[in-house]
Design a protein around this motif. Structure first.
Motif, PDB file in Angstrom:
ATOM      1  N   GLU A  51       1.013  -1.262   0.102  1.00  0.00           N
ATOM      2  CA  GLU A  51       0.090   0.066  -0.069  1.00  0.00           C
ATOM      3  C   GLU A  51       0.818   1.147   0.003  1.00  0.00           C
ATOM      4  O   GLU A  51       1.321   1.664   0.978  1.00  0.00           O
ATOM      5  N   VAL A  52       0.983   1.878  -1.123  1.00  0.00           N
ATOM      6  CA  VAL A  52       2.005   2.885  -1.454  1.00  0.00           C
ATOM      7  C   VAL A  52       1.284   4.161  -0.670  1.00  0.00           C
ATOM      8  O   VAL A  52       2.228   4.914   0.024  1.00  0.00           O
ATOM      9  N   ASN A  53       0.220   4.509  -0.729  1.00  0.00           N
ATOM     10  CA  ASN A  53      -0.508   5.354  -0.236  1.00  0.00           C
ATOM     11  C   ASN A  53      -2.134   5.145  -0.326  1.00  0.00           C
ATOM     12  O   ASN A  53      -2.539   3.815  -1.091  1.00  0.00           O
ATOM     13  N   TYR A  54      -2.960   6.221   0.075  1.00  0.00           N
ATOM     14  CA  TYR A  54      -4.407   5.692   0.172  1.00  0.00           C
ATOM     15  C   TYR A  54      -5.058   5.729  -1.306  1.00  0.00           C
ATOM     16  O   TYR A  54      -6.143   5.448  -1.574  1.00  0.00           O
ATOM     17  N   MET A  55      -4.168   6.337  -2.311  1.00  0.00           N
ATOM     18  CA  MET A  55      -4.654   6.221  -3.826  1.00  0.00           C
ATOM     19  C   MET A  55      -4.000   5.403  -4.415  1.00  0.00           C
ATOM     20  O   MET A  55      -4.127   5.469  -5.603  1.00  0.00           O
ATOM     21  N   ARG A  56      -2.889   4.464  -4.074  1.00  0.00           N
ATOM     22  CA  ARG A  56      -2.065   3.734  -4.940  1.00  0.00           C
ATOM     23  C   ARG A  56      -1.762   2.542  -4.152  1.00  0.00           C
ATOM     24  O   ARG A  56      -1.283   2.622  -2.910  1.00  0.00           O
ATOM     25  N   ILE A  57      -1.904   1.426  -4.824  1.00  0.00           N
ATOM     26  CA  ILE A  57      -1.540  -0.130  -4.385  1.00  0.00           C
ATOM     27  C   ILE A  57      -0.949  -0.777  -5.596  1.00  0.00           C
ATOM     28  O   ILE A  57      -1.101  -0.611  -6.659  1.00  0.00           O
TER      29      ILE A  57
END
Length: 222
Positions: A51-57
């Protein structure tokens, strides 16, 4: 007779769980294919969800996958050096059939290792900012070409996630590999990852489903 033999061999080599897609209570599940999308697989975990951030996996290759491919590459490079060093004392020995065989054998292993490392290292990305899913290092363009459609999709076009087990048979052993697929709104499918850890693939599928806000259709639980 030949067709019957081919059919029998195909039946023996194929395997899928006995289950009823109607349990998902969704008409799309009945329209979706439940045969393995990507034949083959591994008996160990090759990818993990990050989970890179809440907008990118992203799915990235595991250390085990990288080491596995590097073993092949190291054998391919090391064999000619290890076994061929004595032959290289004399120029004429370079052209001996044994040395040529070692070179070719090593080249095959090195090529396989390099290809595996490249395949495992290729990122699998879900980016809500761009609104796309894709495989590889190159981002898809807003208006995708035909080739890009085979490895990428708009996130809004993802309808569900699908987990399918496949029995992979080799000469002396067999194992089950689990593939995680995307089910698109037109009923077509795209493979995301395929490896041998059912616990990890289910856990990753659950996280990805929450990220995409779509259901998980798991055919491996039967």
């Amino acid at each position: 007779m030949l067709n019957k033999i081919k059919h029998a061999l195909k039946k023996l080599s194929s395997w899928k769980p006995s289950f009823d897609p109607s349990k998902f209570d969704d008409e799309m599940a009945l329209k979706t294919e439940w045969e393995p999308l990507k034949r083959g697989g591994t008996n160990f975990q090759t990818h993990k969800l990050v989970e890179v951030n809440y907008m990118r996996i992203e799915f990235r290759s595991t250390m085990g996958a990288k080491l596995f491919s590097l073993i092949f590459f190291t054998i391919g490079v090391g064999m000619p050096i290890f076994f061929g060093r004595e032959m290289l004392h004399e120029v004429a020995d370079i052209y001996q059939s044994d040395f040529i065989f070692i070179i070719l054998f090593g080249l095959i292993f090195a090529t396989v290792g390099g290809w595996l490392f490249y395949s495992f290292s290729k990122p699998v990305i879900f980016d809500k900012t761009l609104g796309f899913y894709w495989k590889g290092w190159k981002k898809p363009k807003r208006y995708m070409a035909k080739m890009e459609e085979e490895i990428s999709s708009r996130i809004g076009n993802i309808y569900a996630l699908q987990i399918i087990p496949e029995l992979v048979r080799s000469d002396n052993k067999s194992y089950v590999s689990y593939e995680l697929n995307l089910v698109l709104r037109d009923g077509s499918r795209m493979n995301v990852v395929d490896h041998g850890s059912p616990v990890k693939i289910r856990d990753d599928a659950k996280k990805l489903a929450e990220f995409l806000d779509v259901p998980v259709w798991d055919a491996s639980m039967e």
